[in-house]
Structures are given as C-alpha cells and as structure tokens.
Motif scaffolding. Structure first.
Motif, short mmCIF file in Angstrom:
data_model
loop_
_atom_site.label_atom_id
_atom_site.label_comp_id
_atom_site.label_asym_id
_atom_site.label_seq_id
_atom_site.Cartn_x
_atom_site.Cartn_y
_atom_site.Cartn_z
N HIS A 105 1.60 -59.88 -5.09
CA HIS A 105 2.03 -59.50 -3.74
C HIS A 105 2.75 -58.17 -3.79
O HIS A 105 3.51 -57.90 -4.72
N SER A 106 2.51 -57.34 -2.78
CA SER A 106 3.09 -55.98 -2.79
C SER A 106 4.62 -56.01 -2.81
O SER A 106 5.25 -55.08 -3.26
N SER A 107 5.21 -57.09 -2.30
CA SER A 107 6.67 -57.13 -2.23
C SER A 107 7.30 -57.50 -3.57
O SER A 107 8.50 -57.31 -3.75
N THR A 108 6.53 -58.04 -4.50
CA THR A 108 7.12 -58.47 -5.77
C THR A 108 6.56 -57.72 -6.98
O THR A 108 7.08 -57.85 -8.07
N TRP A 109 5.47 -56.98 -6.80
CA TRP A 109 4.80 -56.40 -7.96
C TRP A 109 5.57 -55.22 -8.53
O TRP A 109 6.07 -54.39 -7.79
N GLU A 110 5.69 -55.17 -9.83
CA GLU A 110 6.20 -53.98 -10.50
C GLU A 110 5.14 -53.59 -11.52
O GLU A 110 4.59 -54.46 -12.19
N TRP A 111 4.83 -52.29 -11.60
CA TRP A 111 3.71 -51.91 -12.46
C TRP A 111 4.17 -51.24 -13.74
O TRP A 111 5.31 -50.81 -13.85
N ASP A 112 3.20 -51.17 -14.67
CA ASP A 112 3.50 -50.73 -16.03
C ASP A 112 3.38 -49.21 -16.11
O ASP A 112 2.49 -48.67 -16.77
N THR A 113 4.26 -48.51 -15.41
CA THR A 113 4.27 -47.05 -15.45
C THR A 113 5.68 -46.60 -15.08
O THR A 113 6.50 -47.42 -14.66
N ALA A 114 5.95 -45.31 -15.24
CA ALA A 114 7.33 -44.83 -15.08
C ALA A 114 7.83 -44.88 -13.64
O ALA A 114 9.02 -44.93 -13.39
N CYS A 115 6.91 -44.87 -12.67
CA CYS A 115 7.33 -44.79 -11.27
C CYS A 115 7.78 -46.16 -10.76
O CYS A 115 7.03 -47.13 -10.84
N PRO A 116 8.99 -46.28 -10.20
CA PRO A 116 9.41 -47.57 -9.63
C PRO A 116 8.54 -47.92 -8.42
O PRO A 116 8.25 -47.07 -7.58
N PRO B 16 6.25 -61.40 -11.43
CA PRO B 16 6.84 -62.42 -10.58
C PRO B 16 7.59 -63.47 -11.35
O PRO B 16 7.05 -64.51 -11.68
N ARG B 17 8.82 -63.19 -11.67
CA ARG B 17 9.62 -64.17 -12.38
C ARG B 17 9.73 -65.46 -11.58
O ARG B 17 9.72 -66.54 -12.12
N ARG B 18 9.83 -65.28 -10.26
CA ARG B 18 9.94 -66.44 -9.39
C ARG B 18 8.73 -67.37 -9.60
O ARG B 18 8.88 -68.57 -9.77
N ALA B 19 7.56 -66.75 -9.64
CA ALA B 19 6.35 -67.56 -9.79
C ALA B 19 6.26 -68.13 -11.20
O ALA B 19 5.78 -69.23 -11.40
N ALA B 20 6.76 -67.38 -12.18
CA ALA B 20 6.69 -67.85 -13.56
C ALA B 20 7.53 -69.11 -13.73
O ALA B 20 7.26 -69.93 -14.59
N ARG B 21 8.57 -69.23 -12.89
CA ARG B 21 9.42 -70.40 -12.99
C ARG B 21 8.78 -71.63 -12.35
O ARG B 21 9.18 -72.74 -12.64
N ALA B 22 7.82 -71.39 -11.45
CA ALA B 22 7.24 -72.51 -10.73
C ALA B 22 6.51 -73.44 -11.69
O ALA B 22 5.98 -73.01 -12.71
N ILE B 23 6.50 -74.71 -11.35
CA ILE B 23 5.82 -75.69 -12.18
C ILE B 23 4.39 -75.82 -11.66
O ILE B 23 4.13 -75.69 -10.48
N SER B 24 3.47 -76.07 -12.57
CA SER B 24 2.13 -76.34 -12.10
C SER B 24 1.72 -77.71 -12.60
O SER B 24 2.37 -78.30 -13.46
N ALA B 25 0.66 -78.22 -12.01
CA ALA B 25 0.16 -79.53 -12.40
C ALA B 25 -1.35 -79.47 -12.44
O ALA B 25 -1.97 -78.72 -11.70
N ARG B 26 -1.93 -80.26 -13.33
CA ARG B 26 -3.38 -80.31 -13.45
C ARG B 26 -3.87 -81.62 -12.82
O ARG B 26 -3.27 -82.67 -13.02
N VAL B 27 -4.92 -81.51 -12.06
CA VAL B 27 -5.54 -82.70 -11.49
C VAL B 27 -6.29 -83.40 -12.62
O VAL B 27 -7.15 -82.79 -13.26
N VAL B 28 -5.95 -84.66 -12.91
CA VAL B 28 -6.65 -85.35 -14.01
C VAL B 28 -7.62 -86.40 -13.49
O VAL B 28 -8.52 -86.81 -14.21
#
Lengths: 364, 344
Positions: A105-116, B16-28
């Motif tokens: 999402h554009s509001s959360t993405w940070e990219w791998d380059t020097a520009c913030p 997205p650290r926020r998303a990385a924290r989210a839990i996921s689940a697999r449909v079994v």
C-alpha cells in the motif's frame, strides 16, 4: 484556446473509457501479478546475496570466483531494479492500493533506495505528475541542474553538464533523494535552509540506513572478505543507478517531447491535461522483459495518462491509447531505447553550449 | 535489529511491520454443513492465542484481488490445534469463503474477541439461536461436553427447515448423551412465529429462571430484548448481533452527513451528492492533506469507516469499510464516515 475543442473532449472521453474498463476488471489476475513480482524480486535478492557469499571461498580460482560473484551481483542488481521500478515506484503511486492490502500500500511502503518514500510521493506523484513538463513548475525538467530544452536559459554552469549528467547517472539514487528539497529554490533564495531542515534530516536518516545495510552490515557478515562483498554491493547499486537513470531520462527528454508554459495551462480541462501528458511523454519499444525491468516506464505515456492504474495493464492498453491518439491527431512518441536515449544525451550535450533560440517548441 | 536485517536481506516483505505481525492460518479442510453453509477448518500459524468458547475472530481474505476483513464466530471448542468457522453464504466475502475456500488457502487471522461467553459457573442456561447464530452456542456446548461440565441448559434452535439446522444432528445427539442439555429444534418454515414471552413459555416453561444467550438476526435479538425487558429480566440476557459491515449503496446519488475523523477529533458536516469530499471538508474548516486535486496522486486518500461514497469519475460506489476514498474525486452517497489519517 477559449472555445472548447469538441474533438479534444471526445479524445478525453475515449481515454476515460479505458480507465473505466481497467478499473472495472481489476481482480485476482492483477493481485497474482504483483505478488509474483514481489516474490521474484525477493528470490533474486536472496539468490544474489547467497552467490556473492558462496563465491568467497573460490577466491583462489579467479575465473570461477569472478563468474560466481559476477552472477550474484547481477542478480542483486536486477532485484534492486525490480524493487525500485516495477514494485516500489508503482506501489508508491497507489497503483495497488485498490487491493486494500496493508502490506502493498502506498501509505506504508518504503523502498530500497536513498530517497524517503514520503518525500518521493510529494515531489514525484504531486509535483511532477500534475505539472508534467511545465517550465518553472516541473522540477523533473532537467532537475534544476541540467538544461534539457532550449527554452531553459543558458547559464555558464551548463558548460559542465556532460560531466554533471554523467555524475547524476552514476549517483542517481542520491539525486532522486534530494529531489523534494528543491535545491534550485534554495539557490535562488526562495527558500531558506531552515525550511528544508526536516526534509534533509529525513534524507540523512534514510541514506545512513541504506549505507549501513549495503556497505557495512552485509560486507561485515563476510568477515575477512569484507572488500569483495562491499564492491559487489557497490556494483549492484551502480547497475541500478545507471539503468534507472537511462529509463527515466527517456521519459520526457527525447526529441519530440514538448514542454509548456504555465500561462498556456489556464482553464486546462481534463482532456487537455491528458493531451499535455501525452505530448510531454515518450515510450520505449521493447519486449515484455524489457518492459518489466523498466518498471513499465517504457509505457511512460500510459503511465502519465493513468498514473495510478496498475503497471501490468499498461502494455495491454498501450495499443488503445495509441489508436485514440492517431484518430485525434495527437503525436504519440514511441521509439527504440537507442533512439530515445541517444537523442536525450545528444540534447544534453548540445545544450551545454548557448543556443540561438531557433523557435519555440510547440506548445499545446 | 533482526527484523530490520531480514527486511534488508529480502527475507520478508520490506515495509509493513504491521502486516508482518499479523497471524495467518491455513485452511486444512472444508466441510458441508447445510445448504449454503460450510465449515472451514483452519490451522493458525505462530502467535495464535486460544479463544474462549463463543468468541469471534476477524478473517482477512482476498476476494477479486481485494483484501476484505469480516468477523466470524468460532464454532469449534477451544483447546485444539485447529479452529473451525461455520459460515453461511450471505454476502460478497462470506459467499466467496463458502464457495471458493480450498484446503491450502491462507487467510489472515485477527485476535479472538468478544464477551459472548459463559461464566465459569453458568447456573441454569437458555440458548436461543437462529440460522448461523447457532455457532457460538455450538462452541460453548462442545466445550462443555469435552470438559464433562455440561450445565443445565435448554437450547431453542430456529432454522428454516430441519435440513437447514446447522449442527442439528450433532446437537440432538449431544442432548441424548447429556441429561442436563435439552435441544428444542424449531423449523420456522412450517410454523413461522415471532419470538415472545408467551412463545418462550411454551417452549421453555422455566425460561424466567435462566440466564439467556441469544444469537441471530436483528429481528430475533429485538424480540428477545423486548421479552426479557418486559419480564424484568434484562440483566439475564446476553446477545450477539450479526453486524452488517457493508452499507447498502443507495441507488440515487444523494448526499448526506459526512463525518471526518482525525485521531480523536470528529467533524460532521452536510455533504451534497456532487461536491468532492475534499471541498466538503475544506468548507467545514478542515485542511486535509492533498495534492493534485484531480485523482492522480493519492495524497488525499482517506479510509471509509462506514457508509457509502461515490467515485465522481466512474460513478462506482465505495462501501467496503477500510476502502480508500480519493477525497478530491469522490462525493457522499448518503451518510458516511471517513478517517482522514488512516494507518498513521
């Protein structure tokens, strides 16, 4: 100028219809595309780093070492090109916001380059995309340091521009990083250093973080082989700099791209805005792999008409846009990479010298 | 540090650290329960905190490429490695889950939540459920059976036909095995009758002596609330509503009241159906961040909290809570509430 051009309005409606068609058909296919692009980029980054480290024990066998570390560097460089262009640039445009996915999402993405990312979203998405090729408004016209159109007044500093240009290409990520600071306004005294201190601090943090990652942490992980890993990282970044410079400079500077006066924008309708975007932008022809590696900025025209439509759709709509342009007599500037880059470089070198103003470039 | 290095090495999605924290689940597994009703068996990844019987959980799933989040009651008892959601095909997201979920699919998982649960010493209990409202009761009853702690419970289960009664056979078997649990199945297609004190008294003569857990459509909740209030038993009633998360899109483009939220502050103002919401907000004295004012730069994007907006370019209605709304090219379509600082 004052009476609405009926033909132009039809032209605008036909382009609107393309937008509607694409928006209505966005779905699983597009989500799969961006997820696959990100997965491929991650795999290349991981594989590249792995190869770079794996090459180190091969140092006693120079040809083998050079081959493996070269391959790793190439993969790392390509991953960075993908991350910055097909993924980062386009995510930051909000092209994938429709998925409502906080991870892409554009509001959360940070990219791998020097520009913030936040500064980029202002200088690029707002300034450049709204004021494309308008002299005095679009800082992408020469980025305040290069003279790319005869309508920019010549200054003695431009004599150095073949060198300045080469340096910009080599250090492109830092040039991009400084974009939102507007060094030109600072030089002309329109803004003071205090006004941009916050931005400079943001750039400083991002540059430091990137340098620490690329030039300290990853090389240090190799212990005694610090230097070869450092050089590989430098080379990968250099590769990304040169490539992104070349693609981006083909967007608005090749022969035939038009620039505009702010005065000519009075009462600009959406249709006329479309027309200005098309007249000021240039496409590069090439195959599917080339388009992906260019972040689909090879479809600069489609990107400027629809900056927030997902880039994977540009190749499919390009023939429709070109056909609409042909029907309405709007020039559609597409050429080979060699032609677009060649004429761009020729202009930059030629305009280092003062030119007699032959005639104003066509304005809309 | 390590997450940062992981990001840098490309080992995980970068920002997205926020998303990385989210839990996921697999449909079994996927099981048919009744017409249009399926149970998804999910195996959560690391970080899942066990639920209490009767609680619900938010599920995030991609439908037509768009992530949508909906809340579903957990129908399985706590304690296993897996959790089960029993879902009725009733909307865009639930329909997609019921029709399209396959073993191997991965969904996003929120935290278990809700206070529609039995206390440790429940005393004498009454469950009244209708349709898929049976799911929290099922979780509680399965849990009680597993713990060999079945309370004195009567369960009135409304369903359109016996075939539509979710878990009908299982609950009947549970009643045969446990003397303290009585299962009363009512097929509403045969005898449509609104819930009332009199009707309750016919079905459960001692209902006034029982604490009640009622789950179902709005009509059932309203009727139960009235009956318990009239009997002076409002304190003994626990209800669980199905929230209508998606606003119905009005057919005509009338405006409404636009509520702009920024942190804790809210501003409500009248918005007509044509004016861009950016202009509406500015007229109300707000200064939302914005850029191009023509729908290309996304600087002014806000998140829809509730209600309905209309994209002035395409006429498309935006109703999905959480969806982005480009203020400069969208207008109100009825009342709506917007978050001006989403994800900040």
């Amino acid at each position: 100028m004052t009476t609405p051009d009926l033909d132009l309005e039809a032209f605008g409606r036909e382009l609107d219809a393309i937008r509607d068609d694409v928006t209505a058909s966005l779905g699983d296919r597009d989500r799969r595309y961006i997820l696959r692009a990100i997965a491929a980029q991650r795999a290349l980054a991981r594989g590249g780093r792995l190869l770079i480290y794996a090459s180190l024990p091969l140092l006693p066998i120079p040809p083998l070492f050079a081959g493996v570390i070269g391959l790793g560097t190439l993969a790392l460089g390509i991953s960075r090109i993908l991350e910055n262009m097909e993924i980062g640039h386009n995510v930051l445009h909000g092209q994938w916001d429709w998925m409502n996915d906080p991870a892409i999402h554009s509001s959360t993405w940070e990219w791998d380059t020097a520009c913030p990312a936040d500064q980029w979203k202002h200088s690029h998405n707002v300034e450049h995309h709204t004021w494309t090729n308008v002299l005095g408004r679009d800082r992408d016209v020469g980025y305040d340091i290069l003279r790319v159109t005869e309508r920019q007044p010549w200054r003695p500093a431009h004599l150095a521009q073949p060198v300045t240009n080469a340096l910009l290409a080599l250090l492109f990520q830092y040039g991009v990083a400084m974009h939102d600071v507007d060094l030109g306004a600072l030089r002309r005294g329109e803004t003071r250093l205090a006004d941009v201190r916050g931005k400079l601090a943001g750039i400083g943090r991002k540059v430091a973080r990137q340098a620490l990652k690329d030039y300290v942490v990853f090389p240090a992980l190799a212990g005694p082989w610090f230097l070869p890993v450092l050089l590989a990282n430098v080379a990968a970044n250099l590769m990304r700099n040169l490539w992104s410079y070349a693609i981006i400079f083909c967007g608005h500077f090749p022969d035939g791209a038009q620039v505009f006066d702010e005065a000519s924008l009075a009462g600009e309708t959406r249709a006329r805005w479309y027309q200005r975007q098309i007249l000021g932008s240039c496409n590069i022809t090439g195959g599917p792999l080339f388009h992906v590696l260019s972040g689909n900025l090879s479809h600069q025209i489609e990107h400027h008409v629809f900056p927030d439509l997902p880039s994977n759709r540009y190749p499919e709509i390009a023939p429709r846009v070109e056909a609409i342009c042909a029907r309405h007599g709007v020039p559609y500037n597409a050429g080979s990479f060699a032609r677009q880059l060649g004429t761009t470089l020729r202009t930059i070198w030629r305009l280092a010298l003062p030119t007699r103003r032959r005639r104003d470039a066509l304005a809309a | 540090m390590w997450s940062w290095l992981g990001d840098a090495a490309g080992l995980r999605p970068s920002p997205p650290r926020r998303a990385a924290r989210a839990i996921s689940a697999r449909v079994v597994a996927v099981r048919d329960e009744a017409p249009g009703v399926r149970t998804l068996v999910l195996r959560p990844g690391g970080g899942w905190r066990p639920h209490r019987a009767g609680q619900h959980v938010a599920i995030t799933v991609a439908v037509a490429g768009r992530l949508a989040t909906r809340t579903f009651t957990i129908s399985s008892p706590p304690g296993g490695r897996e959790l089960e959601l029993t879902i009725k095909d009733g909307g865009r997201v639930s329909g997609a889950l019921v029709r399209d979920a396959r073993p191997g699919d991965v969904v996003g998982l929120g935290e278990p939540a809700g206070d529609f649960v039995l206390p440790d010493q429940p005393g004498r209990v009454l469950f009244v459920t209708a349709g898929s409202g049976v799911t929290p009761a099922a979780s509680m009853l399965r849990d009680a059976a597993a713990r060999r702690a079945m309370p004195d419970a009567v369960h009135v289960q409304f369903a359109r036909t016996p075939r539509d009664a979710i878990f009908g056979d299982e609950l009947a078997a549970l009643a045969r095995a446990h003397a303290s649990y009585r299962h009363v199945a009512i097929a509403t297609a045969r005898a449509p009758r609104r819930l009332s004190a009199a009707y309750l008294a016919e079905l459960v003569p001692d209902w006034r002596d029982r604490a009640a857990w009622v789950c179902g459509p709005a009509g059932l909740i309203a009727a139960a609330t009235a009956a318990f209030a009239d009997a002076g038993r409002a304190h003994a009633l626990h209800v669980e509503r199905f929230h209508a998360a998606v606003a119905p899109a009005p057919a005509d483009a009338r405006g409404g009241t636009a509520t702009f939220r920024r942190g804790a502050a809210t501003t409500a103002t009248a918005a007509d159906g044509q004016a861009p919401l950016l202009v509406v907000a500015e007229r109300a004295g707000l200064a939302p961040r914005h850029g191009c004012r023509m729908g290309i730069c996304h600087s002014c994007d806000a998140a829809l909290v509730s209600g309905c907006a209309r994209d002035l370019r395409t006429g498309a209605r935006i109703t999905e809570p959480g969806a982005r709304v480009q203020l400069c090219v969208s207008a109100a379509a009825g009342d709506l509430s917007l978050d001006l600082e989403p994800r900040s």
